[in-house]
Design an enzyme around this catalytic site. Structure first.
Site, PDB file in Angstrom:
ATOM      1  CB  SER A 172      -9.593  -0.796   4.496  1.00 40.57           C
ATOM      2  OG  SER A 172      -8.158  -0.107   4.483  1.00 40.57           O
ATOM      3  CB  THR A 210      -3.830  -0.442  -0.782  1.00 40.53           C
ATOM      4  OG1 THR A 210      -3.067  -1.393  -0.757  1.00 40.53           O
ATOM      5  CG2 THR A 210      -5.029  -0.462  -1.414  1.00 40.53           C
ATOM      6  CB  THR A 258      -0.270   0.141   1.031  1.00 46.46           C
ATOM      7  OG1 THR A 258      -1.871  -1.440   1.091  1.00 46.46           O
ATOM      8  CG2 THR A 258      -1.645   1.291   1.572  1.00 46.46           C
ATOM      9  N   GLY A 295      -0.199  -2.761   5.992  1.00 44.34           N
ATOM     10  CA  GLY A 295      -1.671  -3.968   6.261  1.00 44.34           C
ATOM     11  C   GLY A 295      -2.375  -2.889   8.004  1.00 44.34           C
ATOM     12  CG  ASP A 311      -7.701  -6.274   3.596  1.00 46.99           C
ATOM     13  OD1 ASP A 311      -6.892  -6.381   3.548  1.00 46.99           O
ATOM     14  OD2 ASP A 311      -7.130  -4.994   2.495  1.00 46.99           O
TER      15      ASP A 311
END
Ligand code: GLY
Length: 557
Positions: free
Chosen positions: A438, A385, A367, A460, A409
């Site tokens: 997220s 990302t 990201t 993350g 995710d």
């Protein structure tokens, strides 16, 4: 609008050097993940563009020069402070219509993780181009074509590959080979594995040209859409023409809360980040208001922040998901009385048992991020990302861009950790057109309606720690922008049990004290902070030295 700030000084990748303050003059600033995007954004603002113009141009430039995470094949969040008002743009990917709850389970009901991490089936419907288009419609001063053109030029004429990018590309190609993955990645990016090579991307240039000329339609319909759908059909992916047509970026109300006299503006669901930062700062405050603040980065400080983090991540797993599909109990989660109750269970001298930390209500990660302040004092914090480094590891053939692997995710199965070790359940189960939860947390802090701090990071689930610690470093411990981004950080997310992930660089005494308390220390870097800080009316900007970022403050002409 306000003219922020005084004289000019430049902060480089490795630190700030300053000229002394002289005349009150407006400044603008960027903290970017690479030199190319930094230059593109500065040029836009030198031409009279505002922070959103600069953000749009930077986002497209990063899609060319920062392929690990910069993208048009992914999504992101943009937190905006413009003309004294706050706003939040959600351009997160959505699950395709054909996605289903158990799509990553095998015949035994076990998660097949590589399907959600690698290849066409790992991709959600990309949101970036729709997001930039929305941002342009609502806030931009300069023409769309002007903002996309620098990316077209970088892709068409090429750029000289920085050493750190070359290293990441060559290590990624090796990993694909070691794991026996079938991928077209090396066909597209092999030339970028050589430092200093002039790297051109003709297919990407053609796609960006269509976007420049047709706006959002240049991506979600016509030739680009045909390339995406053909690639999906040939490689087991799910995204259809209808999915591309149906994608929408959304304006949402950001999470705002008061903290120590500041106003913090941050990401609402489908990000977990804003609620997490509110809970985290609130819990720390509750404990230290009755106790002396532990020394910065001491064992006592790491323990306190980790105990709060465990509670944050327990709630994240249970209650957070796409608010369009799941009733996220947002106001209860950030209620000061609830946060105080959670904080009251923290014991400053012992680790609380992991199974006791239940959700509290009702009783090579990547990201990238950038921060911008314009000469009028508007700000953008943008995190974007394609999930892991280089996303799904495959390029949409003919369109020249990397696909995301954002489907990881979602919670593929209740209680089974995703790549980042995050668990989830119903709130974050896969459903058609749902957005996956997220951790991206682009954040702006105001002090009396003036921008005080713009911050964010990749990484993350560790994003939430990086952002929380950047706020504590600058606004509680008074570190400079440069010290705040380079000070070693740490992260505790409940699971694995009693484990603190930490940057190298903590004092041996701190590490020993934590080990003696029973913590396992996992020494691995994470994140790449890019922040802009206003102190005494002057801007300073900094990008973490471990990355290839560039942070600059310029005097407005
Ligand atoms: N893909 C990382 C995140 O959105 O949190």
């Amino acid at each position: 609008m306000r003219n922020v700030i005084l004289s000019c000084f430049i902060v480089t990748l490795f630190g700030c050097s300053s000229a002394g303050p002289t005349q009150p003059e407006a400044e603008y600033a960027v903290a970017m993940p690479d030199q190319f995007a930094a230059q593109v954004a500065l040029n836009v603002m030198a031409e009279g563009g505002n922070a959103v113009d600069a953000a749009i141009a930077a986002q497209f430039a990063l899609a060319v020069t920062y392929p690990e995470a910069g993208n048009i094949g992914g999504g992101g969040f943009m937190t905006i402070y413009m003309d004294d008002a706050t706003d939040f743009l959600d351009y997160r990917e959505m699950a395709p219509a054909a996605a289903s709850r158990d799509m990553y389970l095998d015949e035994n009901g076990d998660v097949h993780p590589s399907d959600s991490l690698f290849g066409a089936k790992a991709s959600g419907i990309p949101g970036t181009v729709a997001g930039m288009w929305q941002a342009h419609q609502k806030y931009a001063k300069l023409p769309w074509q002007r903002l996309v053109q620098p990316a077209v030029t970088l892709a068409q004429d090429g750029f000289y590959v920085p050493e750190k990018l070359a290293g990441r590309v060559s290590r990624y190609i090796q990993r694909l080979e070691q794991r026996g993955r079938e991928s077209n990645f090396a066909d597209y990016f092999g030339a970028a594995a050589t430092p200093g090579a002039l790297f051109k991307q003709p297919e990407l240039a053609a796609t960006l040209t269509r976007i420049r000329d047709r706006g959002q339609a240049g991506f979600y319909s016509g030739e680009t859409a045909a390339h995406i759908v053909n690639f999906m059909q040939a490689n087991g992916g799910l995204i259809s023409r209808e999915d591309l047509h149906n994608y929408t970026a959304k304006w949402r109300t950001p999470i705002t809360f008061a903290w120590r006299g500041y106003e913090i503006i941050t990401s609402p669901p489908p990000s977990s980040g804003g609620i997490a930062v509110a809970q985290w700062l609130g819990m720390v405050d509750n404990v230290v208001s009755d106790n002396a603040l532990p020394a910065h980065n001491s064992a006592e400080y790491l323990h306190l922040v980790s105990e709060a983090g465990k509670r944050v991540f327990a709630d994240r797993a249970e209650y957070l998901g796409d608010p369009d599909f799941f009733a996220v109990p947002q106001s209860q989660l950030v209620d000061p009385a609830y946060i105080a109750k959670r904080a009251a269970a923290i014991n400053l001298s012992a680790i609380s048992a992991t199974p006791d930390i239940q959700p509290g209500l009702y009783e090579s990660e990547d990201t990238t991020h950038f921060s911008i302040v314009d000469k009028w004092g508007n700000a953008v914090a943008n995190t974007t990302t394609i999930n892991l480094s280089f996303g799904a590891g495959v390029v949409a053939e003919g369109a020249g861009f990397l696909l995301n692997d954002e489907m990881d995710d979602f919670s593929a199965k209740p209680g089974v950790p995703n790549f980042f070790g995050a668990v989830g359940g119903e709130a974050n189960a896969i459903e058609p057109y749902k957005r996956m939860l997220s951790s991206m947390t682009p954040t702006i802090v105001l002090d009396n309606d003036e921008v005080k701090l713009v911050t964010g990071s990749p990484g993350g689930t560790t994003i939430i720690s990086s952002v929380t610690l950047s706020i504590l470093n600058t606004l509680l411990f008074d570190l400079s922008a440069e010290d705040a981004v380079n000070s070693p950080r740490f992260h505790h997310q409940l699971l694995p049990k009693d484990t603190i992930r930490m940057h190298p660089g903590f004092a041996a005494t701190t590490r020993q004290a934590l080990t003696d308390m029973g913590y396992t220390l996992d020494e691995r870097r994470f994140g790449d902070l890019h922040l802009i800080l206003q102190q005494d009316g002057r801007l300073s900007a900094a990008s973490e030295a471990s990355g290839r970022g560039r942070a600059v403050v310029e005097k407005a002409q």
